[in-house]
Motif scaffolding. Structure first.
Motif, short mmCIF file in Angstrom:
data_model
loop_
_atom_site.label_atom_id
_atom_site.label_comp_id
_atom_site.label_asym_id
_atom_site.label_seq_id
_atom_site.Cartn_x
_atom_site.Cartn_y
_atom_site.Cartn_z
N LEU A 82 4.89 8.34 -9.34
CA LEU A 82 4.09 9.06 -10.32
C LEU A 82 2.74 8.40 -10.57
O LEU A 82 1.76 9.08 -10.91
CB LEU A 82 4.86 9.19 -11.63
CG LEU A 82 6.09 10.11 -11.60
CD1 LEU A 82 6.83 10.07 -12.93
CD2 LEU A 82 5.68 11.55 -11.27
N SER A 83 2.69 7.09 -10.42
CA SER A 83 1.43 6.39 -10.65
C SER A 83 0.58 6.28 -9.39
O SER A 83 -0.49 5.66 -9.41
CB SER A 83 1.71 4.98 -11.19
OG SER A 83 2.44 4.22 -10.24
N SER A 84 1.05 6.85 -8.30
CA SER A 84 0.33 6.77 -7.03
C SER A 84 -0.50 8.02 -6.81
O SER A 84 -0.41 9.00 -7.55
CB SER A 84 1.31 6.59 -5.87
OG SER A 84 2.05 7.78 -5.66
N ASP A 143 0.85 -1.19 0.00
CA ASP A 143 0.00 0.00 0.00
C ASP A 143 0.88 1.24 0.00
O ASP A 143 1.98 1.25 0.58
CB ASP A 143 -0.91 0.00 1.24
CG ASP A 143 -1.96 -1.11 1.17
OD1 ASP A 143 -2.27 -1.56 0.04
OD2 ASP A 143 -2.42 -1.56 2.23
N GLU A 144 0.39 2.28 -0.64
CA GLU A 144 1.18 3.51 -0.77
C GLU A 144 1.59 4.08 0.59
O GLU A 144 2.65 4.67 0.73
CB GLU A 144 0.38 4.55 -1.54
CG GLU A 144 0.08 4.11 -2.98
CD GLU A 144 -0.86 5.06 -3.68
OE1 GLU A 144 -1.28 6.05 -3.02
OE2 GLU A 144 -1.17 4.85 -4.87
N GLY A 145 0.78 3.90 1.58
CA GLY A 145 1.10 4.43 2.90
C GLY A 145 2.22 3.69 3.59
O GLY A 145 2.73 4.15 4.62
N LEU A 146 2.61 2.53 3.04
CA LEU A 146 3.68 1.72 3.65
C LEU A 146 5.03 1.90 2.96
O LEU A 146 6.02 1.31 3.38
CB LEU A 146 3.30 0.23 3.62
CG LEU A 146 2.05 -0.17 4.40
CD1 LEU A 146 1.73 -1.64 4.16
CD2 LEU A 146 2.26 0.09 5.88
N GLY A 154 14.55 5.04 -10.99
CA GLY A 154 13.51 4.94 -12.01
C GLY A 154 12.31 4.13 -11.54
O GLY A 154 11.15 4.48 -11.80
N VAL A 155 12.57 3.01 -10.84
CA VAL A 155 11.48 2.20 -10.29
C VAL A 155 10.65 3.01 -9.29
O VAL A 155 9.41 3.02 -9.33
CB VAL A 155 12.04 0.93 -9.62
CG1 VAL A 155 10.96 0.19 -8.85
CG2 VAL A 155 12.68 0.02 -10.66
#
Length: 375
Positions: free
Chosen positions: A133-135, A86-89, A126-127
């Motif tokens: 950017l996609s989040s 998850d983005e928050g992690l 880059g990763v």
């Protein structure tokens, strides 16, 4: 890599190896594909262990394909972890790979593969950039900078440590060379002092009394032939000291006395220039010592033959000639051919000829490549 350098690196490696895998395993329940995270963790640990082999005494040199393979593991581990959290992690220990993979990056820098390490960091950036950017995270630039903090710290620190190690190695090499030159200088000074003392003793105890006896003795007296032989022996010792001082030590002096006592005619000649650009430096610091170690047993084997050892002005090799019986030439050739222990540090090429009972030997002696000085 010195012991101090290994100790400095070992502390950081132990901390990362003990801390990183633990937090990765404790965060598996937060990963959508735990098996993929474990696979990435095992791959990172295996590559890290291979990268830090010099800490256990392995070679520092690393081939380019191996370095590229190690570098590839860094961004691939990111692809196996970050997209499945998850983005928050992302800014927690659940996203363990940006820190743990820095063992590989630092090892690549220290093993002189900085471009591979930089490529790994750029690919990892880059990763992270693609994920950020996609989040839907706010302040994406801040999040991107925070995620790349381990890379910035470890890469720059590794480069700094590598430069420090290189400078330390150069300083140590310079100090070692200066110490060796100082030791060689003191040894040469002591040898010159001993030689001067010996010449003074010869003058005081041999030459002066002999000249007095010659002055007081009539040529027709029975003792005159003995005085002539004694004068010849003293002259030879003085000539040895004047023309080949560096080739003489106590063993060689004793062997010269024994050989001449048997009737052997010996000439030891050093035609090198002694001073800057000449002398022993032309062939290495151990060449003359190796010649001394070989000369004594060669003189003991020469019987009553005529022997000449000569160092030419260039000082990069020496020649030894023996003229006598075939048995004497063969005996000296056997000593030269043994190569050890007396000839250690020398490459010896010999040409032995025998005609009837007469024999001759011609030998060229050169310093062996990488030879250690003979004590």
């Amino acid at each position: 890599m010195t012991r101090v350098q290994r100790a400095c690196l070992l502390g950081a490696v132990i901390w990362l190896f003990s801390h990183g895998p633990l937090v990765a395993l404790l965060s598996l329940h937060q990963h959508r594909w735990p098996g993929l995270s474990v696979t990435a963790l095992l791959a990172v640990l295996a590559v890290s262990a291979a990268a830090v082999r010099p800490l256990l005494g392995g070679p520092i040199a690393l081939s380019r394909p191996a370095a590229l393979a190690m570098a590839t593991v860094v961004p691939l581990s990111g692809l196996a972890v970050t997209p499945f959290l998850d983005e928050g992690l992302w800014r927690t220990y659940a996203n363990w790979w940006p820190g743990l993979t820095q063992i590989v990056v630092a090892a690549l820098v220290l093993r002189r593969r900085p471009l591979a390490a930089l490529g790994a960091e750029l690919a990892s950036a880059g990763v992270l950039a693609a994920c950020v950017l996609s989040s839907g995270l706010p302040h994406r630039a801040v999040a991107f900078a925070a995620l790349n903090q381990p890379a910035l710290v470890w890469f720059t620190a590794a480069v700094g440590v590598r430069l420090l190690f290189d400078r330390t190695a150069r300083d140590v090499a310079r100090y070692t060379a200066e110490e060796s030159a100082s030791v060689a200088g003191r040894a040469a000074a002591e040898a010159r002092s001993r030689s001067a003392q010996r010449r003074r003793e010869d003058l005081e105890h041999d030459v002066v009394p002999l000249l007095r006896r010659v002055a007081l003795t009539d040529p027709g007296e029975p003792s005159w032939p003995g005085l002539a032989r004694a004068a010849l022996a003293v002259e030879r010792r003085l000539r040895d000291d004047l023309r080949a001082r560096d080739l003489l030590d106590e063993d060689v002096r004793v062997a010269l006395r024994r050989a001449r006592g048997r009737g052997c005619e010996v000439d030891v000649v050093d035609d090198r220039r002694h001073g800057p650009g000449g002398g022993d430096d032309a062939a290495g610091p151990g060449f003359t010592a190796a010649l001394r170690a070989l000369l004594a047993p060669a003189l003991d084997a020469c019987g009553t033959a005529r022997v000449t050892l000569r160092l030419p002005p260039q000082g990069r090799w020496a020649t030894l000639s023996v003229d006598g019986s075939a048995q004497e030439a063969g005996a000296v050739a056997a000593v030269l051919g043994a190569g050890h222990p007396p000839g250690a540090g020398l490459v010896v090429e010999t040409d032995v000829r025998a005609v009837g009972g007469a024999g001759s030997l011609w030998a060229e002696l050169r310093p062996a490549p990488g030879a250690r000085p003979v004590p």
